[in-house]
Design a protein around this motif. Structure first.
Motif, PDB file in Angstrom:
ATOM      1  N   LEU A 164      36.785 -38.371  33.038  1.00 46.01           N
ATOM      2  CA  LEU A 164      37.577 -38.757  31.873  1.00 46.01           C
ATOM      3  C   LEU A 164      37.340 -37.765  30.745  1.00 46.01           C
ATOM      4  O   LEU A 164      36.350 -37.025  30.742  1.00 46.01           O
ATOM      5  N   VAL A 165      38.257 -37.751  29.790  1.00 46.91           N
ATOM      6  CA  VAL A 165      38.084 -36.897  28.615  1.00 46.91           C
ATOM      7  C   VAL A 165      36.769 -37.272  27.934  1.00 46.91           C
ATOM      8  O   VAL A 165      36.475 -38.455  27.766  1.00 46.91           O
ATOM      9  N   PRO A 166      35.962 -36.283  27.546  1.00 48.65           N
ATOM     10  CA  PRO A 166      34.665 -36.583  26.921  1.00 48.65           C
ATOM     11  C   PRO A 166      34.809 -37.534  25.739  1.00 48.65           C
ATOM     12  O   PRO A 166      35.682 -37.371  24.889  1.00 48.65           O
ATOM     13  N   GLY A 167      33.954 -38.512  25.692  1.00 44.57           N
ATOM     14  CA  GLY A 167      33.958 -39.465  24.591  1.00 44.57           C
ATOM     15  C   GLY A 167      34.764 -40.716  24.846  1.00 44.57           C
ATOM     16  O   GLY A 167      34.526 -41.753  24.212  1.00 44.57           O
ATOM     17  N   VAL A 168      35.728 -40.654  25.767  1.00 40.72           N
ATOM     18  CA  VAL A 168      36.594 -41.804  26.033  1.00 40.72           C
ATOM     19  C   VAL A 168      35.796 -42.974  26.591  1.00 40.72           C
ATOM     20  O   VAL A 168      35.886 -44.101  26.101  1.00 40.72           O
ATOM     21  N   LEU A 169      35.007 -42.717  27.622  1.00 40.72           N
ATOM     22  CA  LEU A 169      34.240 -43.799  28.234  1.00 40.72           C
ATOM     23  C   LEU A 169      33.201 -44.341  27.265  1.00 40.72           C
ATOM     24  O   LEU A 169      32.980 -45.556  27.203  1.00 40.72           O
ATOM     25  N   ARG A 170      32.571 -43.462  26.513  1.00 41.88           N
ATOM     26  CA  ARG A 170      31.563 -43.912  25.548  1.00 41.88           C
ATOM     27  C   ARG A 170      32.169 -44.862  24.511  1.00 41.88           C
ATOM     28  O   ARG A 170      31.591 -45.913  24.198  1.00 41.88           O
ATOM     29  N   LEU A 171      33.329 -44.500  23.986  1.00 43.10           N
ATOM     30  CA  LEU A 171      33.994 -45.356  22.998  1.00 43.10           C
ATOM     31  C   LEU A 171      34.421 -46.677  23.622  1.00 43.10           C
ATOM     32  O   LEU A 171      34.274 -47.742  22.998  1.00 43.10           O
TER      33      LEU A 171
END
Length: 241
Positions: A164-171
């Protein structure tokens, strides 16, 4: 189901933080093909075999032909009552996030703004070399070129085998962990990591609700499972206020 529907409406009426996850079932009610199984064949190719970085590297013309065909089909589709109901829910809930696995752009057309397109969008293109990216709904050439560096553009979607695009899963994890209510809508609950989102929400105390045409592997673990068309159920839920 009527009693459960009323209970979910009551829960939503008092919720301040809601996260909704949508899948292909929502788009299918607008006539968007799912591109899975036998229905996913295009010129004898499986969609899963074309939506891959190695396929694009080997046959960019073929992959772009497939995506231009998809864009042509999806471009004729319009948001349905489920899309509009979620846009309305965004207005009603103080802290709302819509996470979609769909790439058709219909949530945005329906007015959703607090929106995370986990797998990108058919209507975005990005360069394979530089950082150029844009939304483009025009008819594209067979293999469009980047206006900045001249290299190939590719569809702005997440392909099989790509992260996934970096940061998407974290958010997504951050917002789901803090939600009062988690809605799983029109998704088969088979594709990770999204299939595990409901458990993350449940572990952090959220009320979990499934809205799907048929039961899924997660149905028995949900606090509420409302089975039927999202376009019928969601408009009822946004009558909560």
């Amino acid at each position: 189901m009527k009693a459960d529907l009323e209970m979910v409406k009551a829960v939503l009426s008092g919720a301040r933080k809601v996260v909704a996850l949508t899948g292909a079932g929502v788009s299918s009610e607008s006539g968007v093909p799912t591109f899975r199984g036998q229905d996913g064949l295009w010129k004898q190719h499986r969609a899963e075999d074309l939506a891959r970085p190695d396929a694009f590297a080997a046959h960019p013309e073929l992959v772009w032909e497939f995506y231009n065909w998809r864009r042509g089909l999806v471009g004729k589709c319009e948001p349905n009552p489920a899309h509009f109901a979620l846009a309305k829910m965004e207005e009603q809930v103080p802290e709302f996030l819509l996470i979609t696995q769909n790439v058709d752009g219909l949530h945005g057309l329906a007015g959703s703004r607090k929106l995370m397109e986990m797998h990108g969008s058919l209507w975005r293109v990005r360069c394979t070399v530089c950082t150029h990216a844009r939304e483009d709904r025009s008819e594209l050439s067979d293999v469009p070129e980047c206006p900045v560096c001249g290299h190939m553009l590719r569809p702005g979607v997440v392909w099989f085998g790509e992260p996934l695009v970096p940061g998407v899963l974290r958010l997504a994890i951050e917002r789901i962990s803090g939600a009062d209510v988690f809605l799983s809508i029109g998704t088969s609950s088979l594709v990770q990591p999204a299939a595990s989102f409901f458990q993350l929400a449940k572990d952090h105390g959220a009320v979990t609700v499934e809205i799907n045409l048929e039961p899924t592997p997660n149905s028995g673990f949900m606090d509420f499972a409302l089975h039927g068309k999202a376009g019928d159920i969601l408009p009822e839920l946004v009558k909560m206020r």
